[in-house]
Design an enzyme around this catalytic site. Sequence first.
Site, mmCIF file in Angstrom:
data_model
loop_
_atom_site.group_PDB
_atom_site.id
_atom_site.type_symbol
_atom_site.label_atom_id
_atom_site.label_comp_id
_atom_site.label_asym_id
_atom_site.label_seq_id
_atom_site.Cartn_x
_atom_site.Cartn_y
_atom_site.Cartn_z
ATOM 1 N N SER A 26 0.836 -1.196 0.000
ATOM 2 C CA SER A 26 0.000 0.000 0.000
ATOM 3 C C SER A 26 0.872 1.247 0.000
ATOM 4 C CB SER A 26 -0.933 -0.033 1.227
ATOM 5 O OG SER A 26 -1.900 0.985 1.144
ATOM 6 N N ASN A 27 0.243 2.382 0.164
ATOM 7 C CA ASN A 27 0.907 3.691 0.204
ATOM 8 C C ASN A 27 0.547 4.391 1.498
ATOM 9 O OD1 ASN A 27 1.743 3.410 -2.451
ATOM 10 N ND2 ASN A 27 0.265 4.842 -3.260
ATOM 11 N N HIS A 28 1.376 5.327 1.923
ATOM 12 C CA HIS A 28 0.989 6.230 2.998
ATOM 13 C C HIS A 28 -0.177 7.093 2.516
ATOM 14 C CE1 HIS A 28 4.248 5.659 5.794
ATOM 15 N NE2 HIS A 28 5.154 5.867 4.864
ATOM 16 N N ALA A 76 -4.096 8.228 -2.938
ATOM 17 C CA ALA A 76 -2.730 7.741 -3.138
ATOM 18 C C ALA A 76 -2.861 6.310 -3.654
ATOM 19 C CB ALA A 76 -1.960 7.782 -1.825
ATOM 20 N N VAL A 77 -3.019 6.203 -4.962
ATOM 21 C CA VAL A 77 -3.253 4.886 -5.574
ATOM 22 C C VAL A 77 -1.926 4.132 -5.635
ATOM 23 C CG1 VAL A 77 -4.097 3.715 -7.632
ATOM 24 C CG2 VAL A 77 -5.092 5.905 -6.966
#
Length: 224
Positions: free
Chosen positions: A33-35, A99-100
């Site tokens: 994932s992303n922040h 934030a994809v």
Amino acid sequence: RNLLSKRTDLSGKRIIVTAGPTVEPLDPVRFISNHSSGIQGYAVADALAQHGADVRLISGPVSLSPPANVTCIHVRTAEDMKAACLEQLPADAAICVAAVSDWRPDVAYASKMKKSGDGIPPVLKLVENPDILATLSRHDQRPTLVVGFAAETDDLRKHAEQKRLRKGCDWLLANDVTKHRFGGKRNQVLFLTGDETEAWPEMDKPSLAHRLADRVAQFFQARV
Ligand code: CTP
Ligand code: CA
């Protein structure tokens, strides 16, 4: 804001907002994932709703409650976020704050991956996720106004200008993520429209959201 001061300049406008991270499963217990706290995207959805817009908030997993008067659709992966956005078309505007995750594991295993026992870790193969902002920007039913956000670490203006053109969106808000830590309450952006680039001052995320919502309202008012 009380009812008396409620604005209505975006009433009847359907606006898609993406927010939060996407999570891309590797197996039932692991993901990449992303922040992303979702704070900025939820603030944008809230500000637009306060202008009377019909907001469709497509959100990855975050620990925030959806704002009042917003239709929130919860998704997990980039592919699901894209499908949920396309289901909302036709729309007047789309504002992509999510934030994809740029990549996902090529396989999401149905069973938990187990350690091999020989100490050799698995090698992950990633595949690229769909670009939701670029997809909306180039869609047959393209929203009239398409807006992106960009997080950059260097050469902000140059990367932002290139990104706006590459994505095909109308406006891009770019921030230097080395200056504003993830999950923080404040933000500072360059606002690019193609015609002009404005350096907005540092402000808290709700203020930035209201400034953007005011611009969106002005954009639609100038068209009537
Ligand atoms: N975005 C999107 N779908 C993706 C990737 C990004 O909709 N698969 C959107 C984000 O929501 C944001 C904008 O595109 O509005 C810019 O995201 P960013 O990650 O900065 O752009 P990328 O094209 O992925 O470039 P980079 O290689 O710098 O990550
Ligand atoms: Ca990216």
